[in-house]
Design an enzyme around this catalytic site. Sequence first.
Site, PDB file in Angstrom:
ATOM      1  N   THR A  19       0.611  -0.963  -0.437  1.00 24.80           N
ATOM      2  CA  THR A  19       0.130   0.002   0.347  1.00 24.80           C
ATOM      3  C   THR A  19       0.918   1.603  -0.030  1.00 24.80           C
ATOM      4  O   THR A  19       2.062   1.598   0.805  1.00 24.80           O
ATOM      5  CB  THR A  19      -0.849   0.112   1.312  1.00 24.80           C
ATOM      6  N   TYR A  50      -2.029   0.533   9.840  1.00 30.05           N
ATOM      7  CA  TYR A  50      -2.637  -0.468   8.563  1.00 30.05           C
ATOM      8  C   TYR A  50      -0.916  -0.304   7.953  1.00 30.05           C
ATOM      9  O   TYR A  50      -0.625  -0.870   7.169  1.00 30.05           O
ATOM     10  CB  TYR A  50      -3.512   0.202   7.858  1.00 30.05           C
TER      11      TYR A  50
HETATM   12  N1  UFG Z   1     -12.971  10.078   1.934  1.00 28.86           N
HETATM   13  C1  UFG Z   1     -14.038  11.626   2.362  1.00 28.86           C
HETATM   14  N2  UFG Z   1     -14.872  11.407   3.114  1.00 28.86           N
HETATM   15  C2  UFG Z   1     -15.447   9.869   2.641  1.00 28.86           C
HETATM   16  C3  UFG Z   1     -14.716   8.878   2.653  1.00 28.86           C
HETATM   17  C4  UFG Z   1     -13.023   9.227   1.688  1.00 28.86           C
HETATM   18  O1  UFG Z   1     -13.402  12.410   2.041  1.00 28.86           O
HETATM   19  O2  UFG Z   1     -17.131   9.740   3.708  1.00 28.86           O
HETATM   20  C5  UFG Z   1     -11.678  10.614   1.857  1.00 28.86           C
HETATM   21  C6  UFG Z   1     -10.296  10.209   2.634  1.00 28.86           C
HETATM   22  O3  UFG Z   1     -10.288  11.504   3.728  1.00 28.86           O
HETATM   23  C7  UFG Z   1      -9.340  10.707   1.561  1.00 28.86           C
HETATM   24  C8  UFG Z   1     -10.077   9.983  -0.202  1.00 28.86           C
HETATM   25  O4  UFG Z   1     -11.622  10.786   0.351  1.00 28.86           O
HETATM   26  O5  UFG Z   1      -8.559  11.402   1.639  1.00 28.86           O
HETATM   27  C9  UFG Z   1      -9.606   8.310   0.070  1.00 28.86           C
HETATM   28  O6  UFG Z   1     -10.209   8.513   0.920  1.00 28.86           O
HETATM   29  P1  UFG Z   1     -10.554   6.708   0.936  1.00 28.86           P
HETATM   30  O7  UFG Z   1     -10.999   5.848   2.445  1.00 28.86           O
HETATM   31  O8  UFG Z   1     -10.830   6.415  -0.645  1.00 28.86           O
HETATM   32  O9  UFG Z   1      -9.110   5.639   0.902  1.00 28.86           O
HETATM   33  P2  UFG Z   1      -7.553   6.273   1.443  1.00 28.86           P
HETATM   34  O10 UFG Z   1      -7.177   7.112   0.468  1.00 28.86           O
HETATM   35  O11 UFG Z   1      -8.318   6.519   2.307  1.00 28.86           O
HETATM   36  O12 UFG Z   1      -7.440   4.365   1.385  1.00 28.86           O
HETATM   37  C10 UFG Z   1      -7.208   3.318   0.210  1.00 28.86           C
HETATM   38  C11 UFG Z   1      -7.106   2.457   0.821  1.00 28.86           C
HETATM   39  C12 UFG Z   1      -6.000   1.855   1.449  1.00 28.86           C
HETATM   40  C13 UFG Z   1      -5.207   2.569   0.977  1.00 28.86           C
HETATM   41  C14 UFG Z   1      -4.544   3.863   0.283  1.00 28.86           C
HETATM   42  C15 UFG Z   1      -3.457   4.108  -0.449  1.00 28.86           C
HETATM   43  O13 UFG Z   1      -8.678   2.012   1.079  1.00 28.86           O
HETATM   44  O14 UFG Z   1      -5.793   0.765   1.843  1.00 28.86           O
HETATM   45  O15 UFG Z   1      -5.664   3.838  -0.340  1.00 28.86           O
HETATM   46  O16 UFG Z   1      -4.066   5.192  -0.709  1.00 28.86           O
HETATM   47  F1  UFG Z   1      -3.428   1.753   2.080  1.00 28.86           F
END
Ligand code: UFG
Length: 330
Positions: A119, A143
């Site tokens: 990741t 994680y």
């Molecule tokens: N976000 C929001 N509102 C929401 C959900 C997400 O603003 O309801 C934002 C988050 O703060 C983040 C972006 O949208 O800035 C993307 O969030 P996601 O939850 O879709 O994905 P993440 O970036 O947290 O995580 C994903 C995978 C992880 C991985 C990561 C690496 O879930 O396993 O990408 O970039 F590690």
Amino acid sequence: MAGRFLVTGGAGFVGSHLVAALRARGDSCVVFDDLSTGHRAAVPADVRLIQADLADAAAVDAAVADGPWDGVFHFAALSLVGDSMRDPCRYLAANVGNGLRLIDACVRHGVRHFVLSSTAALFGEAGAGPIDETAPIAPGSPYGESKWMLERALLWAGRIHGLRSAVLRYFNAAGADPEGRLGEDHRPETHLIPLAIDAALGRRPPLSVFGTDYPTPDGTCIRDYVHVTDLADAHLRALARLEQGSVTYNLGSATGHSVLEVIGAVARVSGREVPWQAASRRPGDPAMLVAASGLIRRETGWAPRLARLDDIVATAWQWRMAHPDGYGAA
Ligand code: UFG
């Protein structure tokens, strides 16, 4: 020549797309998945599913012993940054313990090739600009830390036992099978694109945008969304590259999009407004994560085919339209 592969987490989002890619080229696979987050319906009927937990050492050993395998793909893991910030020991124990158990079984049973879902979260606050494989490792969450520990374990399994590994550090896996067979169905859903789609459809309350005061042009987090089918293709190419030795690749489209830009793409693709409201930051979220994917492009010829954000969102939208309840009750 067709191969035979063991795929942990093959009923999950990225794993199921890899299974489809393997089968499309004539390989056979066995899926090992406890269905805690994966779906039985995501596993084709003619693919054997071992429904078991990677914490079950006997089940892991029996599955790996049932070779020979041309490779083992390891997707099964807890994968939510936010959850890991609330429950660090659970994340570390499960992801590291299960991964070590699997690697150990692979070593004992003579598996030569291992592919790890890693990741971008192990880079933490990497700062502005695309992140390549030499960027400092500084996980911003348990994680990310758990995946880094498995990367280190594979390094040692390679040095000591000759297990070759391809470590693939995904940025943000997104989209859905363009043929409509597979898609994203997390329960509960926490990922931005499916939540924005559901907000557009009125199936959920307005989307909470986690943080509007980040040091980015519009104040919201920037991520590198990479299509899940392109990710699956990268796994096949990385596997072939193992003939020459172990590899570690950052996997993204090299283009960052803010949360507000994703909201804009969902609005364009759906033709609907996406209701949203500003909310506080989500612990563990770095401001910006964008991949420099030059290494995998140069070494394997990989290039994302669905690189445009609107195309990625369009496949997710089509999946949601065709499967309003995802994989259903399964
Ligand atoms: N976000 C929001 N509102 C929401 C959900 C997400 O603003 O309801 C934002 C988050 O703060 C983040 C972006 O949208 O800035 C993307 O969030 P996601 O939850 O879709 O994905 P993440 O970036 O947290 O995580 C994903 C995978 C992880 C991985 C990561 C690496 O879930 O396993 O990408 O970039 F590690």
